[in-house]
Structures are given as structure tokens and as C-alpha cells.
Motif scaffolding. Structure first.
Motif, mmCIF file in Angstrom:
data_model
loop_
_atom_site.group_PDB
_atom_site.id
_atom_site.type_symbol
_atom_site.label_atom_id
_atom_site.label_comp_id
_atom_site.label_asym_id
_atom_site.label_seq_id
_atom_site.Cartn_x
_atom_site.Cartn_y
_atom_site.Cartn_z
ATOM 1 N N HIS A 207 0.780 -1.234 0.000
ATOM 2 C CA HIS A 207 0.000 0.000 0.000
ATOM 3 C C HIS A 207 0.820 1.297 0.000
ATOM 4 O O HIS A 207 0.307 2.323 -0.428
ATOM 5 C CB HIS A 207 -0.933 0.030 1.221
ATOM 6 N N VAL A 208 2.048 1.275 0.479
ATOM 7 C CA VAL A 208 2.759 2.522 0.758
ATOM 8 C C VAL A 208 3.668 2.937 -0.401
ATOM 9 O O VAL A 208 4.392 2.113 -0.976
ATOM 10 C CB VAL A 208 3.595 2.390 2.049
ATOM 11 N N MET A 209 3.602 4.224 -0.732
ATOM 12 C CA MET A 209 4.532 4.871 -1.659
ATOM 13 C C MET A 209 5.176 6.058 -0.958
ATOM 14 O O MET A 209 4.475 6.885 -0.372
ATOM 15 C CB MET A 209 3.802 5.392 -2.907
ATOM 16 N N LEU A 210 6.480 6.107 -0.973
ATOM 17 C CA LEU A 210 7.196 7.259 -0.435
ATOM 18 C C LEU A 210 7.424 8.265 -1.550
ATOM 19 O O LEU A 210 7.975 7.928 -2.603
ATOM 20 C CB LEU A 210 8.547 6.818 0.156
ATOM 21 N N VAL A 211 6.993 9.496 -1.323
ATOM 22 C CA VAL A 211 7.189 10.571 -2.287
ATOM 23 C C VAL A 211 7.792 11.760 -1.549
ATOM 24 O O VAL A 211 7.921 11.758 -0.327
ATOM 25 C CB VAL A 211 5.861 10.969 -2.975
ATOM 26 N N SER A 212 8.171 12.779 -2.309
ATOM 27 C CA SER A 212 8.772 13.950 -1.678
ATOM 28 C C SER A 212 7.708 14.751 -0.937
ATOM 29 O O SER A 212 6.528 14.758 -1.305
ATOM 30 C CB SER A 212 9.461 14.830 -2.728
ATOM 31 N N LEU A 213 8.130 15.446 0.111
ATOM 32 C CA LEU A 213 7.201 16.252 0.906
ATOM 33 C C LEU A 213 6.585 17.390 0.086
ATOM 34 O O LEU A 213 5.370 17.630 0.184
ATOM 35 C CB LEU A 213 7.933 16.792 2.142
ATOM 36 N N PRO A 214 7.361 18.119 -0.746
ATOM 37 C CA PRO A 214 6.722 19.149 -1.597
ATOM 38 C C PRO A 214 5.673 18.574 -2.545
ATOM 39 O O PRO A 214 4.636 19.205 -2.777
ATOM 40 C CB PRO A 214 7.909 19.741 -2.364
ATOM 41 N N LEU A 215 5.934 17.390 -3.104
ATOM 42 C CA LEU A 215 4.934 16.785 -3.994
ATOM 43 C C LEU A 215 3.658 16.465 -3.229
ATOM 44 O O LEU A 215 2.550 16.707 -3.723
ATOM 45 C CB LEU A 215 5.518 15.523 -4.642
ATOM 46 N N ALA A 216 3.780 15.914 -2.018
ATOM 47 C CA ALA A 216 2.601 15.589 -1.218
ATOM 48 C C ALA A 216 1.832 16.852 -0.851
ATOM 49 O O ALA A 216 0.590 16.855 -0.868
ATOM 50 C CB ALA A 216 3.018 14.841 0.040
ATOM 51 N N ARG A 217 2.537 17.934 -0.519
ATOM 52 C CA ARG A 217 1.853 19.191 -0.196
ATOM 53 C C ARG A 217 1.094 19.728 -1.400
ATOM 54 O O ARG A 217 -0.027 20.229 -1.278
ATOM 55 C CB ARG A 217 2.878 20.208 0.299
ATOM 56 N N GLN A 218 1.701 19.638 -2.569
ATOM 57 C CA GLN A 218 1.036 20.104 -3.781
ATOM 58 C C GLN A 218 -0.176 19.244 -4.110
ATOM 59 O O GLN A 218 -1.244 19.766 -4.458
ATOM 60 C CB GLN A 218 2.034 20.079 -4.942
ATOM 61 N N LEU A 219 -0.038 17.933 -3.983
ATOM 62 C CA LEU A 219 -1.108 17.029 -4.372
ATOM 63 C C LEU A 219 -2.291 17.106 -3.418
ATOM 64 O O LEU A 219 -3.457 17.042 -3.848
ATOM 65 C CB LEU A 219 -0.568 15.594 -4.428
ATOM 66 N N PHE A 220 -2.026 17.271 -2.119
ATOM 67 C CA PHE A 220 -3.099 17.239 -1.123
ATOM 68 C C PHE A 220 -3.484 18.623 -0.605
ATOM 69 O O PHE A 220 -4.216 18.734 0.383
ATOM 70 C CB PHE A 220 -2.690 16.345 0.046
ATOM 71 N N ASP A 221 -2.972 19.683 -1.205
ATOM 72 C CA ASP A 221 -3.334 21.066 -0.846
ATOM 73 C C ASP A 221 -2.963 21.400 0.601
ATOM 74 O O ASP A 221 -3.788 21.929 1.361
ATOM 75 C CB ASP A 221 -4.840 21.308 -1.057
ATOM 76 N N TYR A 222 -1.730 21.092 1.005
ATOM 77 C CA TYR A 222 -1.236 21.476 2.322
ATOM 78 C C TYR A 222 -0.235 22.621 2.174
ATOM 79 O O TYR A 222 0.534 22.671 1.191
ATOM 80 C CB TYR A 222 -0.539 20.292 3.009
ATOM 81 N N ASP A 223 -0.231 23.515 3.160
ATOM 82 C CA ASP A 223 0.767 24.581 3.128
ATOM 83 C C ASP A 223 2.091 24.076 3.702
ATOM 84 O O ASP A 223 2.231 22.912 4.067
ATOM 85 C CB ASP A 223 0.274 25.825 3.889
ATOM 86 N N ASP A 224 3.070 24.977 3.809
ATOM 87 C CA ASP A 224 4.431 24.579 4.183
ATOM 88 C C ASP A 224 4.566 24.146 5.632
ATOM 89 O O ASP A 224 5.602 23.560 6.000
ATOM 90 C CB ASP A 224 5.410 25.722 3.915
ATOM 91 N N TYR A 225 3.589 24.415 6.477
ATOM 92 C CA TYR A 225 3.703 24.086 7.898
ATOM 93 C C TYR A 225 2.667 23.065 8.375
ATOM 94 O O TYR A 225 2.655 22.704 9.550
ATOM 95 C CB TYR A 225 3.572 25.359 8.741
ATOM 96 N N THR A 226 1.812 22.599 7.470
ATOM 97 C CA THR A 226 0.780 21.639 7.844
ATOM 98 C C THR A 226 1.237 20.230 7.499
ATOM 99 O O THR A 226 1.708 19.965 6.392
ATOM 100 C CB THR A 226 -0.541 21.950 7.124
ATOM 101 N N VAL A 227 1.097 19.333 8.455
ATOM 102 C CA VAL A 227 1.510 17.938 8.272
ATOM 103 C C VAL A 227 0.451 17.034 8.894
ATOM 104 O O VAL A 227 -0.447 17.491 9.610
ATOM 105 C CB VAL A 227 2.883 17.677 8.933
#
Length: 402
Positions: A207-227
């Protein structure tokens, strides 16, 4: 030495008028020995499987993982998070984003758990040790890469060195769905394969894919400080660091160690262990009933001795304690021999691995793992006197009336 112990010890090793009494006593001790050894071996094997699985998870899970108690995401630009970053025990501070996305490759579409990480993930975990193909990389220059589980890569029919990109889709967090053009309601991006890992646990491998943090923020609409989580590598005592971080963050966050991150899995494993041990305890109870037969035969053989003891002033309690001690000695000798035998078998299995899993090739492990814990040995050793007390209560009425 108390008189009842002296007499019971003499009865145990002394010559009886009927050889069958010695045989039954020996069989009783042997039965206790075999069941005790089986309990030690089974509990040690269950411990061994737990250690193996814990090692597998430790290759991928961090020392500490922090979640929000309410909601799926939280901001890390607060004073308390700055305090956590500056702790001397925090060696690696890694914010992560975990969400579900749709992965497409060559017309194959599969939902996957995307985990956005940065390049410090290789320092946070032992990801390099579980890579079976390719390398760990989530971002190099302007290119985004992914490292995925072996099961997921098999479902997508993709290898670590394939050059065609994967397409990732996730619904936008804001706005309405355009029924005329529903594809506009999704964020889309691409990445390339870099490596494949194998934890040998389906929840990760399939099930798991590791991707870059900037890509995940862009894909899921998160800002730079939201995790969605913060993962930490700890220098020094993990328990002490866990307590310190809990005090800093308060009750709004869960600070989970490796065991707590997989709490349900380890709870099931522990329940299986103790249910198996409970079953062996009942088998021990059945085996211990042989001691009742041995004591009954011994009482019939020692009728003259019992009359002499009564004539000398011994009361029913003393006579009861003599035969109770006799039964306890049989159980104790069988248990001591069983503990020695069980520990010996476990040590031999740990060193030589004689007992294989299947044919020794189709499983992750070639032989049954074992791990002897002193607390288990103490628990097994303490069980025998309890059964001895039970046997005494069963026989007490008969002994008194003799």
C-alpha cells in the motif's frame, strides 16, 4: 528441615513394597516435565516471532511518531513545536504527510497510501537496508521520485528502473465537483520510480509509496507548515524523550513509540501467546492428575506408617502435609527438569535452527525463531506449586479419612 519434608523426601526416594508406585511416580514427574518443557518452548517461539516482527517494523517505523488527537492534520509553526525541534535528544525531526491517492501506470489504477517525506527519511529509518531494487530518492533537482512497496509495484507491473512516469491523483480540498468536467476536481502530478522496498508486512508492502514532501503538499493542498504526523529519531532513552515531548505538547497530541505504532498487531500476538500458554496450563493440570494416582497408591502402601504416626501423636494435618509435600516434590522435580529441558531445546534451536519452517526456503525465516524471557520462566515455575496446592485440596479429604 521440617518433619513433613523429611518424611516426604524419604518416601520419594525410598523403596516401596510395590514397584508400580515408583513407575507411576516417575510417569507423573515425566508428564509434568514434558508439559513444562513444551510451555517454555512455545512461549519462547512466540517471543521469537514477536522479536522478528518488531525488527521488521523497526526498519520502517521511527523511534517516535506524533499524531494529532483530533483531526488528521496540524501546524508545526508553533512555540511548542520549536521546543521539540530544539531538544537535545531529537536527532532527526521529520514532518510527514500521509494521505490516500490514486496511482496510474500504463492504464493500471490502484489506490495507494502516499507518504510525503524528505531526504532525511534515510537517516530517520533503515530504509536502505530493506531496499530490494533501485535506491532511496524522493527528489533530485526538479524531478520527483517514488520508492514503493514490493507488493504495490507488482500490482502496477513496474520496476525500479522503468523510465515512464507514474500519474498521481487526489481530490481537491476546496471547490465543487464539476459534473461536466469531473477531472478538474482532482489535483494531478507525476513522479518516476527510484526504488522498491520490502518490509515483509502487507500494510507497507502492498500500500505505501514514499514521495517527496513538496509533492505531497502540492497534491493534497497542504501549506508549508501543515503535516499529518511528525516522526523523530531519538538519541538516548526513547522513554525519557517520549515523556518530555508529551509534557511539551500536552494532551492534543499522541506521542507513540515503535510498539505503540503497531499496538493492535502486538496486542494480537500477545493474546495468542497467553491463550496458547493457558491451553498448556490445562494440559499441565491433566498431566498433574497422575500425581493423585501416585499419592493414592503411596497412601495405600504406607497405611502402617500412617497408623504409627497417629500413635506417636501426629494429627490429620501433619499427615495431610506429608502427602501434600510428596506431591509437591514430584511436581517440583518434574518442573525443574522441564525448565532445564525447555531452555536447552530453545538454546539449541537458536544456535543451530534444526526445526525448519516448511522446507526452509519459502518463508522469510528458514527456522523457528526463539527468545527465552526470564519472566516466562518464572511464570512457568510458579505455576507448578499452584497445581500442587490444587492436588493437595483434591486429596485432602481422602487423606484425612485414612
Amino acid at each position: 528441615m521440617r518433619i513433613e519434608l523429611q518424611i516426604a523426601w524419604r518416601y520419594l526416594w525410598g523403596k516401596k513394597s510395590h514397584n508400580a508406585i515408583n513407575i507411576v511416580s516417575g510417569v507423573s514427574a515425566a508428564a509434568v516435565m514434558v508439559v513444562t518443557a513444551a510451555m517454555v518452548c512455545i512461549m519462547s517461539v512466540m517471543n521469537g516471532f514477536g522479536c522478528v516482527i518488531e525488527d521488521m517494523f523497526s526498519q520502517f517505523d521511527p523511534d517516535l511518531k506524533i499524531h494529532a488527537v483530533q483531526g488528521t492534520s496540524f501546524a508545526t509553526d508553533t512555540p511548542e513545536w520549536d521546543a521539540v525541534r530544539n531538544l537535545s535528544c531529537v536527532e532527526v525531526f521529520a514532518p510527514t504527510i500521509e494521505e490516500t491517492a490514486l496511482v496510474e501506470y500504463n492504464s493500471q489504477q490502484i489506490p495507494a497510501q502516499l507518504k510525503g517525506v524528505d531526504n532525511s527519511f534515510s537517516q530517520l529509518t533503515h530504509i536502505d537496508s530493506i531496499l530490494i531494487d533501485g535506491k532511496f530518492a524522493v527528489q533530485e533537482g526538479d524531478f520527483n521520485y517514488t520508492v514503493m512497496g514490493v507488493g504495490l509495484s507488482g500490482q502496477l507491473n513496474i520496476g525500479a528502473h522503468f523510465v515512464h512516469p507514474l500519474h498521481l491523483y487526489a481530490p481537491k480540498r476546496e471547490g465543487r465537483v464539476n459534473m461536466l468536467r469531473p477531472e478538474d476536481s482532482f489535483n494531478r502530478t507525476t513522479c518516476f520510480m527510484a526504488g522498491i522496498f520490502a518490509v515483509n508486512q502487507l500494510q507497507y508492502d502492498d500500500h505505501v509509496m514514499l514521495v517527496s514532501l513538496p509533492l505531497a503538499r502540492q497534491l493534497f493542498d497542504y501549506d508549508d507548515y501543515t503535516v499529518t504526523a511528525v516522526e523523530l529519531k531519538i538519541h538516548g532513552s526513547v522513554k525519557q524523550a517520549q515523556r518530555t515531548i508529551r509534557d511539551l505538547l500536552g494532551n492534543n497530541y499522541q506521542v507513540l513509540n515503535r510498539y505503540e505504532q503497531q499496538q493492535d498487531f502486538f496486542r494480537i500476538l500477545r493474546i495468542e501467546k497467553w491463550l496458547t500458554a493457558l491451553l498448556m496450563v490445562f494440559i499441565l493440570l491433566i498431566a498433574s492428575f497422575n500425581i493423585i494416582g501416585a499419592l493414592t497408591m503411596l497412601m495405600l502402601d504406607k497405611q502402617n506408617d500412617i497408623r504409627v504416626l497417629r500413635d506417636l501423636g501426629a494429627d490429620a494435618k501433619l499427615i495431610r502435609r506429608i502427602f501434600m509435600t510428596e506431591g509437591w516434590l514430584i511436581s517440583a522435580l518434574g518442573a525443574a527438569a522441564g525448565l532445564a529441558l525447555g531452555v536447552g531445546i530453545c538454546l539449541l534451536q537458536e544456535h543451530f535452527g534444526w526445526i525448519k519452517l516448511g522446507n526452509g526456503t519459502q518463508y522469510v525465516l528458514s527456522a523457528y525463531p526463539v527468545h527465552v524471557q526470564p519472566t516466562d520462566l518464572l511464570l512457568v515455575a510458579a505455576t507448578v506449586p499452584l497445581w500442587g496446592l490444587l492436588i493437595w485440596k483434591i486429596c485432602a479429604k481422602h487423606i484425612t479419612s485414612t
